[in-house]
Design a protein around this motif. Sequence first.
Motif, PDB file in Angstrom:
ATOM      1  N   LEU A 153       2.695  10.991  -7.160  1.00 22.42           N
ATOM      2  CA  LEU A 153       3.377  11.390  -8.401  1.00 22.42           C
ATOM      3  C   LEU A 153       2.352  11.700  -9.488  1.00 22.42           C
ATOM      4  N   PHE A 154       1.326  10.825  -9.576  1.00 21.34           N
ATOM      5  CA  PHE A 154       0.283  11.023 -10.583  1.00 21.34           C
ATOM      6  C   PHE A 154      -0.421  12.356 -10.351  1.00 21.34           C
TER       7      PHE A 154
ATOM      8  N   ARG B 122       0.819  -1.212   0.000  1.00 26.26           N
ATOM      9  CA  ARG B 122       0.000   0.000   0.000  1.00 26.26           C
ATOM     10  C   ARG B 122       0.854   1.263   0.000  1.00 26.26           C
ATOM     11  N   HIS B 123       1.910   1.268   0.820  1.00 20.76           N
ATOM     12  CA  HIS B 123       2.753   2.463   0.898  1.00 20.76           C
ATOM     13  C   HIS B 123       3.387   2.775  -0.452  1.00 20.76           C
ATOM     14  N   GLY B 124       3.766   1.715  -1.185  1.00 23.51           N
ATOM     15  CA  GLY B 124       4.346   1.903  -2.515  1.00 23.51           C
ATOM     16  C   GLY B 124       3.349   2.562  -3.457  1.00 23.51           C
ATOM     17  N   TYR B 125       2.057   2.115  -3.378  1.00 21.74           N
ATOM     18  CA  TYR B 125       1.036   2.723  -4.240  1.00 21.74           C
ATOM     19  C   TYR B 125       0.920   4.209  -3.937  1.00 21.74           C
ATOM     20  N   GLY B 126       1.014   4.550  -2.653  1.00 24.96           N
ATOM     21  CA  GLY B 126       0.854   5.945  -2.222  1.00 24.96           C
ATOM     22  C   GLY B 126       1.791   6.862  -2.984  1.00 24.96           C
TER      23      GLY B 126
END
Length: 255
Positions: A234-235, A225-229
């Motif tokens: 960035l998006f 989850r933290h990686g998705y954050g």
Amino acid sequence: MKKFIASVVFALAASVSAMNTASAAGGHVELQDAQADIHNTSSLQRGAKYYVNYCMGCHSLNYSRYSRIATDLELTQDQVVKNLIFTRNADGEPENPGALMKNAMSQKHSAEWFGAPPPDLSLVGRSRGPDWIYSYMKAFYLDPTRPLGVNNTVFPNVGMPHVLWELQGLQEKHCTKDGDGEHAVEHCELKLVKPGSMSAIEYDQVVRDLTNFLTYVGEPAKLHRHGYGIFVLLFLALFAVLAYFLKKEYWRDVH
Ligand code: HEC
């Protein structure tokens, strides 16, 4: 805007009170810092190994599958079959890696044996928190008044035996009183009276590995989850630039 501020204040107040409840669950005993780190994959792998060897006989992980753990902990199916699967299915064959991590402990009989059935530990990392688990596993001490001969400072009169005593050794509780009468304050500490096969530092690491593993099991999605954050932020940053130029383009003819 007012509404927004009110909802932020409300959310903060709710999270503070949730934190208070969590610490209240630990009673008045001071908990030790587990320094839990679910991104330490080798610690999680060791934790899984200790768990299936020392805990799984009593505590199931009903919401976890061996195969999910294999993927998240970067283990091959073969390693999992050889090192983690000791349970058998209804036909008496070793469980397949896709199975849930159940055990054969009978809830009814175990309540008679231990006074309380060993609970499923799938969510204990979230209900108790890492510091509680870490401190609990280090807080067993000899107490001849208890049916199993041990008690626990973090979970008084617990029904669980000290299953890791051969590693940690045996502790005794020594208390001293400061002051007298009503104002007396009791200080207690646990002293090792019979060393185990491991040093204190080695045992701490075993308990930390188990704590890390149970924390991961409580919320496996947290690993990613933290990686998705970071990607989401960035998006949004990129999107803000695009939106800015788009706005400029739309308003060019108006101004
Ligand atoms: C012989 C059976 C047995 C084994 C093996 C065992 N436990 Fe337990 N455990 C229990 C019982 C019984 C309880 C419930 C105690 C109670 O409610 O009084 C318990 C409770 C717990 C709790 C508290 C759960 C809660 O939130 O109330 C934790 C955490 C725990 N065990 C961790 C472990 C770990 C980690 C291991 C392996 C190192 C382990 N146990 C091995 C029997 C066992």
